[in-house]
Design a protein around this motif. Structure first.
Motif, mmCIF file in Angstrom:
data_model
loop_
_atom_site.group_PDB
_atom_site.id
_atom_site.type_symbol
_atom_site.label_atom_id
_atom_site.label_comp_id
_atom_site.label_asym_id
_atom_site.label_seq_id
_atom_site.Cartn_x
_atom_site.Cartn_y
_atom_site.Cartn_z
ATOM 1 N N PRO A 147 82.716 35.810 28.966
ATOM 2 C CA PRO A 147 81.997 34.757 29.696
ATOM 3 C C PRO A 147 82.849 33.561 30.115
ATOM 4 O O PRO A 147 82.771 33.145 31.278
ATOM 5 C CB PRO A 147 80.889 34.362 28.711
ATOM 6 N N PRO A 148 83.688 32.971 29.237
ATOM 7 C CA PRO A 148 84.516 31.864 29.711
ATOM 8 C C PRO A 148 85.476 32.272 30.827
ATOM 9 O O PRO A 148 85.712 31.500 31.761
ATOM 10 C CB PRO A 148 85.295 31.437 28.452
ATOM 11 N N ALA A 149 86.042 33.483 30.726
ATOM 12 C CA ALA A 149 86.977 33.943 31.749
ATOM 13 C C ALA A 149 86.286 34.067 33.104
ATOM 14 O O ALA A 149 86.819 33.642 34.139
ATOM 15 C CB ALA A 149 87.592 35.285 31.339
ATOM 16 N N THR A 215 77.737 18.995 18.103
ATOM 17 C CA THR A 215 78.845 19.626 18.823
ATOM 18 C C THR A 215 78.623 19.550 20.337
ATOM 19 O O THR A 215 79.565 19.287 21.099
ATOM 20 C CB THR A 215 78.991 21.100 18.397
ATOM 21 N N THR A 216 77.378 19.763 20.762
ATOM 22 C CA THR A 216 77.068 19.701 22.193
ATOM 23 C C THR A 216 77.290 18.299 22.747
ATOM 24 O O THR A 216 77.924 18.122 23.800
ATOM 25 C CB THR A 216 75.610 20.120 22.443
ATOM 26 N N VAL A 217 76.786 17.296 22.042
ATOM 27 C CA VAL A 217 76.892 15.916 22.530
ATOM 28 C C VAL A 217 78.343 15.451 22.549
ATOM 29 O O VAL A 217 78.845 14.961 23.564
ATOM 30 C CB VAL A 217 76.025 14.969 21.667
ATOM 31 N N ILE A 218 79.040 15.624 21.415
ATOM 32 C CA ILE A 218 80.428 15.153 21.339
ATOM 33 C C ILE A 218 81.331 15.966 22.259
ATOM 34 O O ILE A 218 82.137 15.405 23.024
ATOM 35 C CB ILE A 218 80.941 15.215 19.888
ATOM 36 N N GLY A 219 81.196 17.289 22.208
ATOM 37 C CA GLY A 219 82.009 18.137 23.075
ATOM 38 C C GLY A 219 81.733 17.879 24.546
ATOM 39 O O GLY A 219 82.644 17.858 25.374
ATOM 40 N N GLY A 220 80.453 17.674 24.881
ATOM 41 C CA GLY A 220 80.092 17.401 26.275
ATOM 42 C C GLY A 220 80.653 16.082 26.765
ATOM 43 O O GLY A 220 81.076 15.965 27.921
ATOM 44 N N GLY A 226 82.974 21.460 30.895
ATOM 45 C CA GLY A 226 82.714 22.713 30.188
ATOM 46 C C GLY A 226 81.381 22.718 29.475
ATOM 47 O O GLY A 226 81.124 23.580 28.631
ATOM 48 N N LEU A 227 80.527 21.750 29.821
ATOM 49 C CA LEU A 227 79.256 21.613 29.114
ATOM 50 C C LEU A 227 78.361 22.837 29.257
ATOM 51 O O LEU A 227 77.620 23.178 28.334
ATOM 52 C CB LEU A 227 78.515 20.363 29.609
ATOM 53 N N ALA A 228 78.414 23.504 30.410
ATOM 54 C CA ALA A 228 77.560 24.686 30.603
ATOM 55 C C ALA A 228 77.872 25.756 29.565
ATOM 56 O O ALA A 228 76.955 26.347 28.971
ATOM 57 C CB ALA A 228 77.744 25.241 32.012
ATOM 58 N N LEU A 229 79.159 26.017 29.318
ATOM 59 C CA LEU A 229 79.546 27.013 28.325
ATOM 60 C C LEU A 229 79.175 26.558 26.915
ATOM 61 O O LEU A 229 78.579 27.306 26.140
ATOM 62 C CB LEU A 229 81.052 27.269 28.402
ATOM 63 N N LEU A 230 79.554 25.327 26.583
ATOM 64 C CA LEU A 230 79.286 24.816 25.240
ATOM 65 C C LEU A 230 77.793 24.696 24.998
ATOM 66 O O LEU A 230 77.287 25.058 23.924
ATOM 67 C CB LEU A 230 79.968 23.451 25.072
ATOM 68 N N GLY A 231 77.079 24.198 25.997
ATOM 69 C CA GLY A 231 75.646 23.986 25.834
ATOM 70 C C GLY A 231 74.855 25.262 25.656
ATOM 71 O O GLY A 231 73.916 25.310 24.853
ATOM 72 N N VAL A 360 84.065 28.588 19.110
ATOM 73 C CA VAL A 360 83.862 27.194 19.495
ATOM 74 C C VAL A 360 85.158 26.595 20.042
ATOM 75 O O VAL A 360 85.158 25.874 21.045
ATOM 76 C CB VAL A 360 83.357 26.364 18.293
ATOM 77 N N GLY A 361 86.285 26.934 19.394
ATOM 78 C CA GLY A 361 87.573 26.401 19.827
ATOM 79 C C GLY A 361 87.935 26.822 21.239
ATOM 80 O O GLY A 361 88.449 26.015 22.022
ATOM 81 N N SER A 362 87.651 28.075 21.591
ATOM 82 C CA SER A 362 87.987 28.552 22.932
ATOM 83 C C SER A 362 87.135 27.850 23.985
ATOM 84 O O SER A 362 87.625 27.501 25.064
ATOM 85 C CB SER A 362 87.808 30.071 23.029
ATOM 86 N N VAL A 363 85.860 27.648 23.666
ATOM 87 C CA VAL A 363 84.974 26.955 24.611
ATOM 88 C C VAL A 363 85.451 25.526 24.834
ATOM 89 O O VAL A 363 85.495 25.028 25.970
ATOM 90 C CB VAL A 363 83.521 26.970 24.104
ATOM 91 N N ILE A 364 85.810 24.854 23.739
ATOM 92 C CA ILE A 364 86.293 23.478 23.859
ATOM 93 C C ILE A 364 87.618 23.439 24.622
ATOM 94 O O ILE A 364 87.847 22.554 25.463
ATOM 95 C CB ILE A 364 86.437 22.834 22.468
ATOM 96 N N SER A 365 88.505 24.410 24.358
ATOM 97 C CA SER A 365 89.783 24.478 25.079
ATOM 98 C C SER A 365 89.556 24.633 26.577
ATOM 99 O O SER A 365 90.192 23.948 27.401
ATOM 100 C CB SER A 365 90.625 25.650 24.562
ATOM 101 N N VAL A 366 88.642 25.518 26.933
ATOM 102 C CA VAL A 366 88.328 25.738 28.344
ATOM 103 C C VAL A 366 87.731 24.478 28.956
ATOM 104 O O VAL A 366 88.084 24.073 30.072
ATOM 105 C CB VAL A 366 87.360 26.929 28.503
ATOM 106 N N ALA A 367 86.816 23.848 28.209
ATOM 107 C CA ALA A 367 86.178 22.628 28.704
ATOM 108 C C ALA A 367 87.201 21.522 28.945
ATOM 109 O O ALA A 367 87.151 20.822 29.960
ATOM 110 C CB ALA A 367 85.121 22.155 27.703
ATOM 111 N N VAL A 368 88.138 21.378 28.019
ATOM 112 C CA VAL A 368 89.175 20.352 28.161
ATOM 113 C C VAL A 368 90.051 20.640 29.386
ATOM 114 O O VAL A 368 90.361 19.731 30.175
ATOM 115 C CB VAL A 368 90.038 20.273 26.883
#
Length: 379
Positions: A147-149, A215-220, A226-231, A360-368
Protein backbone atom coordinates in the motif's frame (compact mmCIF):
# COMPACT_ATOMS: atom_id res chain seq x y z
CA UNK A 1 -14.88 -20.13 -50.61
CA UNK A 2 -11.26 -21.11 -49.98
CA UNK A 3 -10.37 -17.45 -49.51
CA UNK A 4 -13.13 -17.08 -46.91
CA UNK A 5 -11.91 -20.18 -45.10
CA UNK A 6 -8.36 -18.77 -45.15
CA UNK A 7 -9.53 -15.47 -43.69
CA UNK A 8 -11.51 -17.30 -41.03
CA UNK A 9 -8.53 -19.48 -40.13
CA UNK A 10 -6.25 -16.44 -39.87
CA UNK A 11 -8.75 -14.98 -37.42
CA UNK A 12 -8.42 -18.07 -35.26
CA UNK A 13 -4.64 -17.72 -35.06
CA UNK A 14 -4.57 -13.92 -34.90
CA UNK A 15 -3.45 -14.03 -31.28
CA UNK A 16 -0.44 -16.17 -32.24
CA UNK A 17 0.42 -13.82 -35.09
CA UNK A 18 0.56 -10.84 -32.73
CA UNK A 19 2.54 -12.64 -30.06
CA UNK A 20 5.64 -10.67 -29.05
CA UNK A 21 8.70 -12.53 -27.73
CA UNK A 22 8.21 -10.89 -24.34
CA UNK A 23 4.66 -12.24 -23.92
CA UNK A 24 5.60 -15.92 -23.42
CA UNK A 25 8.34 -14.81 -21.01
CA UNK A 26 5.85 -12.90 -18.86
CA UNK A 27 3.29 -15.71 -19.09
CA UNK A 28 5.97 -18.05 -17.74
CA UNK A 29 6.69 -15.59 -14.92
CA UNK A 30 2.96 -15.45 -14.17
CA UNK A 31 2.93 -19.26 -13.94
CA UNK A 32 5.91 -19.16 -11.57
CA UNK A 33 4.03 -16.73 -9.32
CA UNK A 34 1.03 -19.08 -9.35
CA UNK A 35 3.29 -22.01 -8.46
CA UNK A 36 4.87 -20.12 -5.55
CA UNK A 37 1.47 -19.05 -4.26
CA UNK A 38 -0.28 -22.43 -4.59
CA UNK A 39 2.45 -25.05 -4.20
CA UNK A 40 4.80 -23.20 -1.85
CA UNK A 41 2.12 -21.25 0.02
CA UNK A 42 3.89 -17.88 -0.38
CA UNK A 43 1.02 -15.47 0.29
CA UNK A 44 -1.39 -17.00 -2.26
CA UNK A 45 -3.95 -14.22 -1.69
CA UNK A 46 -1.50 -11.89 -3.43
CA UNK A 47 0.50 -14.08 -5.79
CA UNK A 48 -2.45 -15.94 -7.33
CA UNK A 49 -4.29 -12.84 -8.64
CA UNK A 50 -1.00 -11.13 -9.58
CA UNK A 51 0.20 -14.19 -11.49
CA UNK A 52 -3.11 -14.70 -13.26
CA UNK A 53 -3.30 -11.01 -14.13
CA UNK A 54 0.17 -11.24 -15.70
CA UNK A 55 -0.98 -14.17 -17.86
CA UNK A 56 -4.16 -12.37 -18.96
CA UNK A 57 -2.45 -9.15 -20.05
CA UNK A 58 0.18 -11.02 -22.10
CA UNK A 59 -2.37 -12.73 -24.33
CA UNK A 60 -2.44 -10.48 -27.42
CA UNK A 61 -5.59 -8.66 -28.53
CA UNK A 62 -7.48 -9.39 -25.31
CA UNK A 63 -7.81 -5.68 -24.67
CA UNK A 64 -8.16 -6.11 -20.92
CA UNK A 65 -5.98 -3.08 -20.17
CA UNK A 66 -7.19 -1.01 -23.11
CA UNK A 67 -9.76 1.74 -22.73
CA UNK A 68 -13.02 0.20 -21.46
CA UNK A 69 -11.23 -3.09 -20.76
CA UNK A 70 -12.51 -4.59 -17.53
CA UNK A 71 -9.13 -4.64 -15.76
CA UNK A 72 -8.43 -1.06 -16.91
CA UNK A 73 -11.71 -0.01 -15.29
CA UNK A 74 -10.71 -1.70 -12.03
CA UNK A 75 -7.20 -0.20 -12.25
CA UNK A 76 -8.44 3.35 -12.69
CA UNK A 77 -11.19 2.95 -10.11
CA UNK A 78 -8.96 1.83 -7.27
CA UNK A 79 -5.24 1.93 -8.04
CA UNK A 80 -4.65 5.22 -9.83
CA UNK A 81 -6.71 7.17 -7.28
CA UNK A 82 -5.03 5.46 -4.28
CA UNK A 83 -8.33 4.00 -2.99
CA UNK A 84 -7.37 0.30 -2.85
CA UNK A 85 -4.13 0.76 -0.86
CA UNK A 86 -5.91 2.89 1.75
CA UNK A 87 -8.78 0.40 2.13
CA UNK A 88 -6.26 -2.40 2.60
CA UNK A 89 -4.48 -0.33 5.23
CA UNK A 90 -7.67 -0.17 7.28
CA UNK A 91 -7.75 -3.98 7.21
CA UNK A 92 -4.07 -4.15 8.17
CA UNK A 93 -4.82 -1.84 11.10
CA UNK A 94 -7.51 -4.24 12.27
CA UNK A 95 -5.05 -7.15 12.08
CA UNK A 96 -2.27 -5.25 13.89
CA UNK A 97 -1.88 -5.96 17.58
CA UNK A 98 0.14 -3.22 19.24
CA UNK A 99 -0.03 -5.03 22.58
CA UNK A 100 3.40 -6.74 22.33
CA UNK A 101 4.92 -3.46 21.20
CA UNK A 102 3.42 -1.54 24.11
CA UNK A 103 4.45 -4.29 26.54
CA UNK A 104 8.08 -4.01 25.47
CA UNK A 105 8.58 -0.50 23.96
CA UNK A 106 12.27 -1.07 23.20
CA UNK A 107 11.19 -3.55 20.52
CA UNK A 108 9.81 -0.51 18.67
CA UNK A 109 13.42 0.48 18.00
CA UNK A 110 13.77 -2.53 15.68
CA UNK A 111 11.37 -0.81 13.28
CA UNK A 112 13.96 1.91 12.60
CA UNK A 113 16.80 -0.18 11.10
CA UNK A 114 14.10 -2.22 9.36
CA UNK A 115 13.60 0.85 7.15
CA UNK A 116 17.27 1.55 6.45
CA UNK A 117 16.94 0.08 2.97
CA UNK A 118 14.43 2.76 1.97
CA UNK A 119 16.88 5.64 2.40
CA UNK A 120 19.89 3.75 1.06
CA UNK A 121 17.95 2.83 -2.07
CA UNK A 122 16.82 6.42 -2.59
CA UNK A 123 20.48 7.49 -2.61
CA UNK A 124 21.46 4.63 -4.92
CA UNK A 125 18.61 5.39 -7.35
CA UNK A 126 19.73 9.02 -7.49
CA UNK A 127 23.26 7.86 -8.27
CA UNK A 128 21.90 5.71 -11.11
CA UNK A 129 20.25 8.70 -12.77
CA UNK A 130 16.66 8.52 -11.56
CA UNK A 131 15.02 11.85 -10.66
CA UNK A 132 14.39 12.83 -7.05
CA UNK A 133 10.71 11.88 -7.21
CA UNK A 134 11.42 8.62 -9.01
CA UNK A 135 14.13 7.74 -6.49
CA UNK A 136 11.81 8.26 -3.52
CA UNK A 137 9.09 6.18 -5.16
CA UNK A 138 11.57 3.37 -5.85
CA UNK A 139 12.99 3.57 -2.33
CA UNK A 140 9.56 3.04 -0.76
CA UNK A 141 9.64 -0.50 -2.23
CA UNK A 142 12.13 -1.13 0.57
CA UNK A 143 9.31 -0.73 3.08
CA UNK A 144 8.29 -4.22 1.94
CA UNK A 145 4.67 -3.15 2.03
CA UNK A 146 2.47 -2.74 -1.01
CA UNK A 147 0.00 0.00 0.00
CA UNK A 148 2.64 2.68 0.77
CA UNK A 149 4.49 1.86 -2.46
CA UNK A 150 1.31 2.19 -4.54
CA UNK A 151 0.24 5.33 -2.69
CA UNK A 152 3.58 7.11 -3.16
CA UNK A 153 4.13 6.01 -6.77
CA UNK A 154 0.64 7.19 -7.72
CA UNK A 155 1.32 10.61 -6.25
CA UNK A 156 4.86 11.36 -7.38
CA UNK A 157 5.88 8.89 -10.13
CA UNK A 158 2.75 7.46 -11.80
CA UNK A 159 4.75 6.40 -14.89
CA UNK A 160 6.62 3.91 -12.66
CA UNK A 161 3.52 2.58 -10.93
CA UNK A 162 3.59 -0.77 -12.75
CA UNK A 163 7.09 -1.99 -11.90
CA UNK A 164 7.01 -0.43 -8.42
CA UNK A 165 3.76 -2.13 -7.42
CA UNK A 166 4.87 -5.45 -8.90
CA UNK A 167 8.16 -5.22 -7.00
CA UNK A 168 6.53 -4.23 -3.71
CA UNK A 169 3.78 -6.86 -3.68
CA UNK A 170 5.83 -9.67 -5.19
CA UNK A 171 8.73 -9.19 -2.79
CA UNK A 172 6.36 -8.80 0.15
CA UNK A 173 4.86 -12.16 -0.77
CA UNK A 174 8.31 -13.73 -1.12
CA UNK A 175 9.50 -12.72 2.36
CA UNK A 176 9.45 -16.41 3.46
CA UNK A 177 11.87 -17.17 0.63
CA UNK A 178 14.51 -14.44 0.80
CA UNK A 179 14.66 -13.70 4.55
CA UNK A 180 15.77 -17.11 5.99
CA UNK A 181 19.14 -17.23 4.15
CA UNK A 182 19.99 -13.73 5.41
CA UNK A 183 18.91 -14.68 8.93
CA UNK A 184 21.12 -17.79 8.90
CA UNK A 185 24.05 -15.86 7.44
CA UNK A 186 24.04 -13.14 10.10
CA UNK A 187 23.26 -15.17 13.22
CA UNK A 188 24.95 -18.05 14.99
CA UNK A 189 23.17 -21.27 15.91
CA UNK A 190 23.43 -20.26 19.57
CA UNK A 191 21.70 -16.95 18.85
CA UNK A 192 18.94 -18.61 16.85
CA UNK A 193 18.23 -20.96 19.78
CA UNK A 194 17.82 -18.12 22.31
CA UNK A 195 14.47 -18.05 24.10
CA UNK A 196 12.76 -14.81 25.15
CA UNK A 197 10.04 -16.01 27.47
CA UNK A 198 6.39 -15.05 27.19
CA UNK A 199 4.86 -11.63 26.66
CA UNK A 200 2.83 -10.47 29.65
CA UNK A 201 -0.56 -9.07 28.71
CA UNK A 202 -0.71 -6.15 31.12
CA UNK A 203 -1.40 -3.26 28.75
CA UNK A 204 -4.73 -1.65 29.59
CA UNK A 205 -7.52 -1.13 27.07
CA UNK A 206 -7.21 2.63 27.61
CA UNK A 207 -3.57 2.50 26.54
CA UNK A 208 -4.46 0.47 23.46
CA UNK A 209 -7.14 3.02 22.54
CA UNK A 210 -4.90 6.02 23.14
CA UNK A 211 -1.98 4.67 21.10
CA UNK A 212 -3.62 4.93 17.63
CA UNK A 213 -5.17 8.31 18.51
CA UNK A 214 -1.94 9.84 19.80
CA UNK A 215 0.10 8.35 16.95
CA UNK A 216 -2.34 9.75 14.38
CA UNK A 217 -2.35 13.26 15.85
CA UNK A 218 1.40 13.53 16.48
CA UNK A 219 2.40 11.74 13.28
CA UNK A 220 -0.09 13.78 11.25
CA UNK A 221 1.23 17.06 12.66
CA UNK A 222 4.85 16.07 12.00
CA UNK A 223 4.24 14.76 8.47
CA UNK A 224 0.74 15.72 7.27
CA UNK A 225 1.33 14.55 3.69
CA UNK A 226 1.34 10.95 4.90
CA UNK A 227 -1.75 11.30 7.06
CA UNK A 228 -3.90 9.18 4.73
CA UNK A 229 -1.63 6.15 5.23
CA UNK A 230 -1.11 6.69 8.95
CA UNK A 231 -4.74 7.55 9.58
CA UNK A 232 -6.22 4.52 7.83
CA UNK A 233 -4.03 1.96 9.62
CA UNK A 234 -4.71 3.62 12.96
CA UNK A 235 -8.45 3.84 12.22
CA UNK A 236 -8.55 0.08 11.67
CA UNK A 237 -6.66 -0.56 14.90
CA UNK A 238 -8.81 1.87 16.88
CA UNK A 239 -12.01 0.21 15.65
CA UNK A 240 -10.72 -3.19 16.75
CA UNK A 241 -9.57 -2.04 20.17
CA UNK A 242 -12.78 -0.10 20.85
CA UNK A 243 -14.91 -3.23 20.49
CA UNK A 244 -17.86 -0.98 19.64
CA UNK A 245 -18.01 -1.56 15.88
CA UNK A 246 -17.46 -5.28 15.48
CA UNK A 247 -19.36 -5.44 12.19
CA UNK A 248 -17.16 -2.75 10.64
CA UNK A 249 -14.07 -4.40 12.08
CA UNK A 250 -15.02 -7.78 10.68
CA UNK A 251 -15.89 -6.34 7.27
CA UNK A 252 -12.61 -4.39 7.09
CA UNK A 253 -10.55 -7.45 8.00
CA UNK A 254 -12.44 -9.94 5.85
CA UNK A 255 -14.90 -9.00 3.09
CA UNK A 256 -13.46 -5.59 2.17
CA UNK A 257 -9.82 -6.68 2.49
CA UNK A 258 -10.42 -9.86 0.47
CA UNK A 259 -12.28 -8.15 -2.37
CA UNK A 260 -9.82 -5.27 -2.58
CA UNK A 261 -6.85 -7.67 -2.47
CA UNK A 262 -8.33 -9.61 -5.40
CA UNK A 263 -8.97 -6.48 -7.46
CA UNK A 264 -5.62 -4.92 -6.58
CA UNK A 265 -3.73 -8.15 -7.29
CA UNK A 266 -5.21 -8.70 -10.72
CA UNK A 267 -4.67 -5.01 -11.56
CA UNK A 268 -1.02 -5.20 -10.54
CA UNK A 269 -0.52 -8.37 -12.57
CA UNK A 270 -2.08 -6.64 -15.56
CA UNK A 271 0.65 -3.99 -15.51
CA UNK A 272 3.15 -6.73 -16.41
CA UNK A 273 2.68 -6.50 -20.18
CA UNK A 274 5.94 -7.86 -21.56
CA UNK A 275 6.26 -5.17 -24.23
CA UNK A 276 6.27 -2.49 -21.53
CA UNK A 277 7.58 -4.41 -18.54
CA UNK A 278 10.77 -5.99 -19.87
CA UNK A 279 12.90 -2.85 -20.01
CA UNK A 280 16.23 -1.87 -18.47
CA UNK A 281 14.46 0.62 -16.22
CA UNK A 282 12.09 -2.02 -14.88
CA UNK A 283 14.93 -4.45 -14.22
CA UNK A 284 16.79 -1.71 -12.31
CA UNK A 285 13.72 -0.96 -10.21
CA UNK A 286 13.23 -4.64 -9.38
CA UNK A 287 16.92 -5.00 -8.49
CA UNK A 288 16.88 -1.87 -6.30
CA UNK A 289 13.72 -3.01 -4.53
CA UNK A 290 15.19 -6.43 -3.81
CA UNK A 291 18.39 -4.86 -2.51
CA UNK A 292 16.40 -2.52 -0.27
CA UNK A 293 14.49 -5.36 1.38
CA UNK A 294 17.63 -7.42 1.88
CA UNK A 295 19.28 -4.42 3.53
CA UNK A 296 16.19 -3.90 5.73
CA UNK A 297 16.41 -7.48 6.92
CA UNK A 298 20.17 -7.38 7.48
CA UNK A 299 20.17 -4.04 9.30
CA UNK A 300 17.32 -5.20 11.56
CA UNK A 301 19.23 -8.34 12.54
CA UNK A 302 22.48 -6.45 13.15
CA UNK A 303 20.71 -3.85 15.28
CA UNK A 304 18.98 -6.61 17.27
CA UNK A 305 22.41 -8.17 17.90
CA UNK A 306 23.61 -4.83 19.29
CA UNK A 307 20.58 -4.58 21.58
CA UNK A 308 21.24 -8.15 22.64
CA UNK A 309 24.73 -7.15 23.75
CA UNK A 310 23.39 -4.21 25.76
CA UNK A 311 20.61 -6.27 27.36
CA UNK A 312 23.01 -9.19 28.00
CA UNK A 313 21.25 -11.86 26.00
CA UNK A 314 17.58 -10.87 26.28
CA UNK A 315 16.87 -10.30 22.59
CA UNK A 316 16.95 -13.05 19.97
CA UNK A 317 18.48 -11.40 16.86
CA UNK A 318 16.03 -13.26 14.63
CA UNK A 319 13.23 -10.88 15.59
CA UNK A 320 15.27 -8.04 14.09
CA UNK A 321 14.36 -9.41 10.66
CA UNK A 322 10.70 -8.76 11.53
CA UNK A 323 11.41 -5.03 11.74
CA UNK A 324 10.22 -4.60 8.15
CA UNK A 325 6.58 -3.77 7.52
CA UNK A 326 5.55 -7.04 5.83
CA UNK A 327 2.91 -7.73 8.47
CA UNK A 328 2.54 -10.42 9.73
CA UNK A 329 4.64 -12.49 7.29
CA UNK A 330 8.00 -11.37 8.66
CA UNK A 331 6.96 -12.22 12.23
CA UNK A 332 5.90 -15.71 11.15
CA UNK A 333 9.25 -16.24 9.41
CA UNK A 334 11.12 -15.30 12.61
CA UNK A 335 8.94 -17.71 14.60
CA UNK A 336 9.56 -20.59 12.16
CA UNK A 337 13.31 -20.01 12.09
CA UNK A 338 13.46 -19.89 15.89
CA UNK A 339 11.54 -23.14 16.28
CA UNK A 340 13.58 -24.80 13.57
CA UNK A 341 16.63 -24.65 15.85
CA UNK A 342 14.83 -24.80 19.18
CA UNK A 343 11.33 -26.35 19.30
CA UNK A 344 10.74 -24.63 22.65
CA UNK A 345 11.42 -21.22 21.16
CA UNK A 346 8.30 -19.03 20.94
CA UNK A 347 9.27 -15.76 19.28
CA UNK A 348 5.99 -14.90 17.57
CA UNK A 349 4.68 -12.27 19.99
CA UNK A 350 8.08 -10.61 20.28
CA UNK A 351 8.47 -10.67 16.51
CA UNK A 352 4.99 -9.19 16.09
CA UNK A 353 6.10 -6.31 18.30
CA UNK A 354 9.05 -5.65 16.00
CA UNK A 355 6.81 -6.16 12.96
CA UNK A 356 4.27 -3.58 14.10
CA UNK A 357 7.16 -1.24 14.89
CA UNK A 358 8.36 -1.68 11.32
CA UNK A 359 4.83 -1.15 10.00
CA UNK A 360 4.40 2.13 11.87
CA UNK A 361 8.00 3.14 11.16
CA UNK A 362 7.63 2.67 7.40
CA UNK A 363 4.44 4.73 7.32
CA UNK A 364 6.10 7.53 9.27
CA UNK A 365 9.19 7.34 7.02
CA UNK A 366 7.02 7.65 3.93
CA UNK A 367 5.03 10.49 5.49
CA UNK A 368 8.21 12.39 6.36
CA UNK A 369 9.64 11.97 2.84
CA UNK A 370 6.41 13.23 1.25
CA UNK A 371 6.37 16.23 3.57
CA UNK A 372 10.02 17.02 2.79
CA UNK A 373 9.33 16.81 -0.95
CA UNK A 374 6.37 19.16 -0.46
CA UNK A 375 8.56 21.58 1.49
CA UNK A 376 11.09 21.51 -1.37
CA UNK A 377 8.32 22.37 -3.81
CA UNK A 378 8.71 19.14 -5.76
CA UNK A 379 5.11 18.02 -5.21
Amino acid sequence: MLEAIGIGFSGLIEGFLHLHWSNPVMIAIGCILLYLGIKKGFEPLLLVPIGFGAILVNIPLGGLMEEEGFIRIIYEAGVVNELFPLLIFIGIGVMCDFGPLLENPKIFLLGAPGNFGIFFTVALALALGFTQLESVAIGVVGACDGPPAVYVATRIAPHLLGPITVAAYSYMSLVPMFQPPIMRLLTTKKERMMTMGTVKKSVSKTTKLLFPLVTTVIGGLIAPKGLALLGTIMLGNFMKESGAVKRLTSASENEIANVVTLLLGISIGATMDGRIFLTTQTILILALGFLAMCLDTASGIIFAKLINLVTKGKINPLIGAAGISAYPMAARVAQRQGQRYNPKNHLLMHALGANTGGQVGSVISVAVMLSVLTGMGLI
